[in-house]
Design a protein around this motif. Sequence first.
Motif, PDB file in Angstrom:
ATOM      1  N   GLN A 132     -76.096  78.362  43.851  1.00 31.49           N
ATOM      2  CA  GLN A 132     -75.207  79.506  43.987  1.00 31.49           C
ATOM      3  C   GLN A 132     -75.355  80.167  45.356  1.00 31.49           C
ATOM      4  OE1 GLN A 132     -72.932  80.421  41.721  1.00 31.49           O
ATOM      5  NE2 GLN A 132     -73.557  78.902  40.184  1.00 31.49           N
ATOM      6  N   SER A 133     -74.340  80.930  45.735  1.00 39.17           N
ATOM      7  CA  SER A 133     -74.326  81.627  47.018  1.00 39.17           C
ATOM      8  C   SER A 133     -74.985  82.994  46.905  1.00 39.17           C
ATOM      9  CB  SER A 133     -72.888  81.795  47.508  1.00 39.17           C
ATOM     10  OG  SER A 133     -72.815  82.710  48.576  1.00 39.17           O
ATOM     11  N   ALA A 134     -75.698  83.382  47.930  1.00 42.34           N
ATOM     12  CA  ALA A 134     -76.322  84.710  47.974  1.00 42.34           C
ATOM     13  C   ALA A 134     -75.336  85.787  48.388  1.00 42.34           C
ATOM     14  CB  ALA A 134     -77.512  84.695  48.934  1.00 42.34           C
ATOM     15  N   THR A 135     -74.184  85.398  48.935  1.00 44.59           N
ATOM     16  CA  THR A 135     -73.251  86.373  49.501  1.00 44.59           C
ATOM     17  C   THR A 135     -71.952  86.522  48.722  1.00 44.59           C
ATOM     18  OG1 THR A 135     -72.363  84.665  50.979  1.00 44.59           O
ATOM     19  CG2 THR A 135     -74.152  86.039  51.832  1.00 44.59           C
ATOM     20  N   GLN A 136     -71.693  85.661  47.751  1.00 44.43           N
ATOM     21  CA  GLN A 136     -70.392  85.702  47.079  1.00 44.43           C
ATOM     22  C   GLN A 136     -70.176  87.008  46.327  1.00 44.43           C
ATOM     23  OE1 GLN A 136     -69.360  82.186  44.890  1.00 44.43           O
ATOM     24  NE2 GLN A 136     -67.573  83.108  43.946  1.00 44.43           N
ATOM     25  N   GLN A 137     -71.243  87.582  45.756  1.00 45.29           N
ATOM     26  CA  GLN A 137     -71.067  88.810  44.985  1.00 45.29           C
ATOM     27  C   GLN A 137     -70.680  90.007  45.861  1.00 45.29           C
ATOM     28  OE1 GLN A 137     -74.392  91.140  43.550  1.00 45.29           O
ATOM     29  NE2 GLN A 137     -75.839  89.671  44.415  1.00 45.29           N
ATOM     30  N   LEU A 138     -70.761  89.857  47.181  1.00 41.83           N
ATOM     31  CA  LEU A 138     -70.357  90.955  48.063  1.00 41.83           C
ATOM     32  C   LEU A 138     -68.866  91.247  47.969  1.00 41.83           C
ATOM     33  CD1 LEU A 138     -72.452  90.065  51.254  1.00 41.83           C
ATOM     34  CD2 LEU A 138     -72.987  91.744  49.477  1.00 41.83           C
ATOM     35  N   ALA A 139     -68.104  90.289  47.447  1.00 43.60           N
ATOM     36  CA  ALA A 139     -66.658  90.497  47.303  1.00 43.60           C
ATOM     37  C   ALA A 139     -66.179  90.361  45.868  1.00 43.60           C
ATOM     38  CB  ALA A 139     -65.890  89.505  48.183  1.00 43.60           C
ATOM     39  N   SER A 140     -66.925  89.661  45.017  1.00 42.14           N
ATOM     40  CA  SER A 140     -66.444  89.376  43.663  1.00 42.14           C
ATOM     41  C   SER A 140     -66.271  90.626  42.812  1.00 42.14           C
ATOM     42  CB  SER A 140     -67.399  88.404  42.963  1.00 42.14           C
ATOM     43  OG  SER A 140     -68.700  88.959  42.862  1.00 42.14           O
ATOM     44  N   TRP A 141     -67.014  91.709  43.120  1.00 39.93           N
ATOM     45  CA  TRP A 141     -66.961  92.925  42.308  1.00 39.93           C
ATOM     46  C   TRP A 141     -65.558  93.533  42.244  1.00 39.93           C
ATOM     47  CZ3 TRP A 141     -65.420  97.153  45.182  1.00 39.93           C
ATOM     48  CH2 TRP A 141     -65.579  97.054  46.570  1.00 39.93           C
ATOM     49  N   ILE A 142     -64.759  93.298  43.271  1.00 42.98           N
ATOM     50  CA  ILE A 142     -63.427  93.907  43.339  1.00 42.98           C
ATOM     51  C   ILE A 142     -62.578  93.524  42.130  1.00 42.98           C
ATOM     52  CG2 ILE A 142     -61.296  93.998  44.693  1.00 42.98           C
ATOM     53  CD1 ILE A 142     -63.007  93.393  47.179  1.00 42.98           C
ATOM     54  N   PHE A 143     -62.703  92.283  41.669  1.00 40.71           N
ATOM     55  CA  PHE A 143     -61.813  91.761  40.644  1.00 40.71           C
ATOM     56  C   PHE A 143     -62.108  92.321  39.249  1.00 40.71           C
ATOM     57  CE2 PHE A 143     -61.821  88.896  44.182  1.00 40.71           C
ATOM     58  CZ  PHE A 143     -60.514  88.457  44.281  1.00 40.71           C
ATOM     59  N   TYR A 144     -63.261  92.930  39.070  1.00 43.98           N
ATOM     60  CA  TYR A 144     -63.619  93.451  37.758  1.00 43.98           C
ATOM     61  C   TYR A 144     -63.367  94.949  37.624  1.00 43.98           C
ATOM     62  CZ  TYR A 144     -66.053  88.975  37.463  1.00 43.98           C
ATOM     63  OH  TYR A 144     -66.356  87.636  37.447  1.00 43.98           O
ATOM     64  N   LEU A 145     -62.985  95.611  38.707  1.00 51.66           N
ATOM     65  CA  LEU A 145     -62.849  97.068  38.681  1.00 51.66           C
ATOM     66  C   LEU A 145     -61.787  97.588  37.708  1.00 51.66           C
ATOM     67  CD1 LEU A 145     -63.375  98.099  42.415  1.00 51.66           C
ATOM     68  CD2 LEU A 145     -65.025  97.964  40.544  1.00 51.66           C
ATOM     69  N   PRO A 146     -60.665  96.885  37.467  1.00 47.15           N
ATOM     70  CA  PRO A 146     -59.712  97.415  36.481  1.00 47.15           C
ATOM     71  C   PRO A 146     -60.335  97.662  35.111  1.00 47.15           C
ATOM     72  CG  PRO A 146     -58.668  95.709  37.798  1.00 47.15           C
ATOM     73  CD  PRO A 146     -60.123  95.698  38.173  1.00 47.15           C
ATOM     74  N   LEU A 147     -61.310  96.847  34.732  1.00 48.50           N
ATOM     75  CA  LEU A 147     -61.967  97.044  33.439  1.00 48.50           C
ATOM     76  C   LEU A 147     -62.732  98.359  33.395  1.00 48.50           C
ATOM     77  CD1 LEU A 147     -63.392  93.467  32.756  1.00 48.50           C
ATOM     78  CD2 LEU A 147     -61.571  94.602  31.482  1.00 48.50           C
ATOM     79  N   ALA A 148     -63.217  98.807  34.567  1.00 44.94           N
ATOM     80  CA  ALA A 148     -64.025 100.025  34.621  1.00 44.94           C
ATOM     81  C   ALA A 148     -63.218 101.270  34.308  1.00 44.94           C
ATOM     82  CB  ALA A 148     -64.672 100.164  36.011  1.00 44.94           C
ATOM     83  N   LEU A 149     -61.915 101.147  34.242  1.00 44.30           N
ATOM     84  CA  LEU A 149     -61.076 102.298  33.893  1.00 44.30           C
ATOM     85  C   LEU A 149     -61.155 102.628  32.403  1.00 44.30           C
ATOM     86  CD1 LEU A 149     -57.902 101.424  36.004  1.00 44.30           C
ATOM     87  CD2 LEU A 149     -59.777 102.976  36.608  1.00 44.30           C
ATOM     88  N   ALA A 150     -61.731 101.690  31.606  1.00 42.88           N
ATOM     89  CA  ALA A 150     -61.758 101.933  30.161  1.00 42.88           C
ATOM     90  C   ALA A 150     -62.993 101.375  29.449  1.00 42.88           C
ATOM     91  CB  ALA A 150     -60.500 101.357  29.515  1.00 42.88           C
ATOM     92  N   VAL A 151     -63.579 100.300  29.976  1.00 46.15           N
ATOM     93  CA  VAL A 151     -64.671  99.615  29.278  1.00 46.15           C
ATOM     94  C   VAL A 151     -66.017 100.149  29.749  1.00 46.15           C
ATOM     95  CG1 VAL A 151     -65.797  97.396  28.896  1.00 46.15           C
ATOM     96  CG2 VAL A 151     -63.294  97.537  28.952  1.00 46.15           C
ATOM     97  N   PRO A 152     -66.890 100.603  28.843  1.00 44.84           N
ATOM     98  CA  PRO A 152     -68.207 101.125  29.232  1.00 44.84           C
ATOM     99  C   PRO A 152     -69.022 100.107  30.019  1.00 44.84           C
ATOM    100  CG  PRO A 152     -67.738 101.648  26.944  1.00 44.84           C
ATOM    101  CD  PRO A 152     -66.656 100.709  27.389  1.00 44.84           C
ATOM    102  N   PRO A 153     -69.799 100.569  31.013  1.00 47.39           N
ATOM    103  CA  PRO A 153     -70.609  99.659  31.830  1.00 47.39           C
ATOM    104  C   PRO A 153     -71.571  98.801  31.025  1.00 47.39           C
ATOM    105  CG  PRO A 153     -70.482 101.813  32.864  1.00 47.39           C
ATOM    106  CD  PRO A 153     -69.849 101.954  31.515  1.00 47.39           C
TER     107      PRO A 153
END
Length: 419
Positions: free
Chosen positions: A160-181
């Motif tokens: 796995q890449s050490a740097t991929q998560q630096l951008a992947s978080w963007i795609f999950y943010l819509p869930l944060a509008l309603a789904v508990p962390p």
Amino acid sequence: MAAGLEFESVSRGFRSMFFMLSPNESSYEKVEDVPQYVQQAFPFFVGLMLLELVVGVVKTGGPVVTISDGITSISAGMISRLPLLLMRGCELTAYMYVWDHFRLLELPWDSAWTWWLTFLGVDLGYYWVHRSAHEVAVLWAAHQVHHSSEYYNLSTALRQSATQQLASWIFYLPLALAVPPSVFAVHIQLNLLYQFWIHTELVRDLGPLEWVFNTPKHHRVHHGRNEYCLDKNYGGVLIIWDRLFGTFAPETDKVIYGLVVPINTFENLSIQVGLLYKSVKHKFLTFLNGPSWKPGKTRLGDHDDNPKVTGKEVPHDPSWTLPLQVYVVVHFLLVLKTYHEVFENKEMLSQLTILGMTGYILLTLTSLGYLIDQRPTAAVLEMLRCAVMMTVQRYGYITPLLPLLAVPTEVRPTTCFTL
């Protein structure tokens, strides 16, 4: 009673590898209560890889993985998780920020409906994370690490890449509008763990399950460099997203694995950041174009200039002596033990100690890669690493594989062979 609790714990750990936990046993009110499923899966990773090795020998008469490629893949997996020693994952940190400041509603954390909605939402988010990583050059520069092996086995899943998560978080943010962390924290881990077992050639076809779930058969296509395999089958747990969005391809011709242009190295620093450096240096203005883009091409480019796959390609596997193989394996096991201990004890270690141990682990994995590649400077780097290892061990930050070997290790710092 204790035996029953231990069995239940092992059962949950094993089932978590296949996303077979029910909402009742994997729902938590607080993020702090969510188990570290990925970290706890370490014994299951090892057990399943050993099982694959044994079954592979029985079925094919030979090993499914080489020492050089297996160590490189596992090392990449170790490197990808080192940032978690110093900070919480980018995906969860960003998610919690949006939840705290911008949520529109609060779905109940203990509802099965919330659990299943999050299952679908995280998997759909992963599909677009994965697809974007193949269609945007700067994201591909990170994700290509996972595709760099010319073999396909369970150890490949850990590459796995050490740097991929630096951008992947963007795609999950819509869930944060309603789904508990806390619910998200469960599913982001289980989604990742599910994808471990699909990296194998030993499971051929799962019948009707192939229509809905991502399976080894589907994911083999994704890792192929045959033209029909390129940029296909992005799904995580479910393959339905690929069927819906037109990116599905069935397995037909023999799959040849790896990057379109093989990297021919086992040194992880080059694998992790080599293409990223080239992208920054030469493609600064083309980050949003596809990895195959060239002037005059469309945004995603095409595959006309790719080397043609004949089906007779042989993976990069340079010969190296048996003593060197033994040496690399022993030192890899030692650093793997150190890595595991650092993660187990990170709450008790100072930030300075963690930073120092992270540096030592990176130095060791890089040096072992140099040895496997048999680079001219490998001996000098390994001598430096041995000196660092003796110093770290002298002050009690690492322990030898066996206590009786501590003395010879300290007495012969110039060879580092006796551990």
